[in-house]
Scaffold this motif. Structure first.
Motif, short mmCIF file in Angstrom:
data_model
loop_
_atom_site.label_atom_id
_atom_site.label_comp_id
_atom_site.label_asym_id
_atom_site.label_seq_id
_atom_site.Cartn_x
_atom_site.Cartn_y
_atom_site.Cartn_z
N CYS A 69 0.82 -1.21 0.00
CA CYS A 69 0.00 0.00 0.00
C CYS A 69 0.85 1.26 0.00
O CYS A 69 0.39 2.32 -0.40
CB CYS A 69 -0.93 0.02 1.21
N CYS A 81 1.37 4.13 -2.73
CA CYS A 81 0.41 5.22 -2.95
C CYS A 81 0.01 5.92 -1.67
O CYS A 81 -0.16 7.14 -1.65
CB CYS A 81 -0.87 4.68 -3.60
N HIS A 82 -0.14 5.18 -0.59
CA HIS A 82 -0.61 5.77 0.67
C HIS A 82 0.56 6.02 1.61
O HIS A 82 1.52 5.25 1.63
CB HIS A 82 -1.55 4.79 1.40
N ARG A 111 -11.60 8.81 9.71
CA ARG A 111 -12.96 9.03 9.21
C ARG A 111 -13.73 7.75 8.87
O ARG A 111 -14.90 7.81 8.55
CB ARG A 111 -12.93 9.97 8.00
N ARG A 112 -13.05 6.61 8.94
CA ARG A 112 -13.75 5.36 8.63
C ARG A 112 -13.63 4.40 9.80
O ARG A 112 -12.58 4.33 10.43
CB ARG A 112 -13.09 4.67 7.43
N HIS A 141 -9.26 -1.22 -5.66
CA HIS A 141 -9.54 0.20 -5.86
C HIS A 141 -8.38 0.85 -6.59
O HIS A 141 -7.37 0.20 -6.85
CB HIS A 141 -9.83 0.90 -4.52
N MET A 170 -3.98 0.09 -9.99
CA MET A 170 -3.55 -1.11 -9.29
C MET A 170 -3.86 -2.35 -10.11
O MET A 170 -5.00 -2.63 -10.42
CB MET A 170 -4.24 -1.20 -7.92
N PHE A 223 -5.06 -6.24 -8.10
CA PHE A 223 -4.83 -6.19 -6.68
C PHE A 223 -6.03 -6.77 -5.95
O PHE A 223 -7.12 -6.26 -6.06
CB PHE A 223 -4.69 -4.72 -6.32
C1 HEC Z 1 -1.95 2.48 -6.98
C2 HEC Z 1 -2.14 3.29 -5.80
C3 HEC Z 1 -2.78 2.65 -4.56
C4 HEC Z 1 -2.38 1.52 -3.90
C5 HEC Z 1 -1.24 0.58 -4.22
C6 HEC Z 1 -3.30 1.38 -2.77
N1 HEC Z 1 -4.21 2.40 -2.78
FE1 HEC Z 1 -5.71 2.65 -1.43
N2 HEC Z 1 -6.35 4.31 -2.47
C7 HEC Z 1 -5.71 4.87 -3.57
C8 HEC Z 1 -6.44 6.05 -3.99
C9 HEC Z 1 -6.05 6.96 -5.18
C10 HEC Z 1 -7.53 6.18 -3.10
C11 HEC Z 1 -8.61 7.29 -3.13
C12 HEC Z 1 -9.55 7.06 -4.27
C13 HEC Z 1 -10.39 5.85 -4.07
O1 HEC Z 1 -11.12 5.80 -3.06
O2 HEC Z 1 -10.35 4.93 -4.92
C14 HEC Z 1 -7.46 5.07 -2.17
C15 HEC Z 1 -8.38 4.84 -1.16
C16 HEC Z 1 -8.23 3.86 -0.18
C17 HEC Z 1 -9.14 3.65 0.94
C18 HEC Z 1 -10.46 4.39 1.16
C19 HEC Z 1 -10.25 5.76 1.72
C20 HEC Z 1 -11.56 6.35 2.11
O3 HEC Z 1 -11.53 7.33 2.82
O4 HEC Z 1 -12.61 5.84 1.72
C21 HEC Z 1 -8.66 2.63 1.68
C22 HEC Z 1 -9.26 2.03 2.95
C23 HEC Z 1 -7.44 2.19 1.03
N3 HEC Z 1 -7.21 2.96 -0.08
C24 HEC Z 1 -6.65 1.17 1.50
C25 HEC Z 1 -5.57 0.64 0.80
C26 HEC Z 1 -4.83 -0.53 1.25
C27 HEC Z 1 -5.10 -1.29 2.54
C28 HEC Z 1 -3.87 -0.75 0.31
C29 HEC Z 1 -2.84 -1.86 0.30
C30 HEC Z 1 -3.30 -3.19 0.53
C31 HEC Z 1 -4.02 0.26 -0.72
N4 HEC Z 1 -5.05 1.07 -0.37
C32 HEC Z 1 -3.23 0.35 -1.84
C33 HEC Z 1 -4.58 4.38 -4.18
C34 HEC Z 1 -3.92 3.21 -3.85
#
Ligand code: HEC
Length: 114
Positions: free
Chosen positions: A43, A46-47, A68-69, A82, A86, A89
């Motif tokens: 993760c 990106c995060h 917030r969640r 999402h 990705m 994934f």
């Molecule tokens: C390629 C980039 C990318 C990766 C890798 C990624 N994310 Fe995300 N994630 C995002 C983006 C951009 C958003 C905001 C847009 C959306 O909600 O789709 C997001 C949104 C989220 C949210 C929701 C946030 C909300 O407030 O609703 C969660 C929970 C989350 N990610 C968890 C994860 C987790 C856990 C992983 C790893 C297992 C991960 N993400 C990997 C790009 C990524």
């Protein structure tokens, strides 16, 4: 009939093995440590996955998400892939539990200021 207890004992062992093999993942408590590992590997690209740090990411930080969640929302969100870039994934139930548990710890830290 001296063989009878042996046969019953054998059946008991088989039953225990079957039970272990089929016990649902939910029977094991989620591990925030495993979730932290997973977050760092999958993760963090990106995060911002640590407790703090503004970062330059376009995705929300895990600390912000934690604020917030609730855990149920996070788990529900993670059932589906999402962020379109990705590639294929997808997380197992177990991984979702762990990473959601990890994100929860960030909220606790934010609340207690640690
Ligand atoms: C390629 C980039 C990318 C990766 C890798 C990624 N994310 Fe995300 N994630 C995002 C983006 C951009 C958003 C905001 C847009 C959306 O909600 O789709 C997001 C949104 C989220 C949210 C929701 C946030 C909300 O407030 O609703 C969660 C929970 C989350 N990610 C968890 C994860 C987790 C856990 C992983 C790893 C297992 C991960 N993400 C990997 C790009 C990524």
């Amino acid at each position: 009939m001296r063989a009878m207890p042996l046969v019953l004992g054998g059946l008991g062992t088989v039953a225990v093995i079957l039970w272990l093999a089929t016990a649902p993942a939910g029977a094991v408590a989620p591990s925030p440590e495993a979730g932290a590992d997973l977050a760092a590997r999958w993760c963090a690209g990106c995060h911002v996955v640590g407790p703090s740090g503004a970062g330059t990411d376009s995705a929300p930080s895990f600390a912000a998400i934690a604020g917030r969640r609730d855990s149920a929302e996070i788990r529900a969100f993670l059932v589906k892939p999402h962020a379109r870039p990705m590639r294929g994934f997808s997380l197992s139930t177990r991984e979702i539990e762990d990473v959601a548990a990890y994100i929860e710890t960030l909220e606790q830290r934010a609340e207690t200021g640690r």
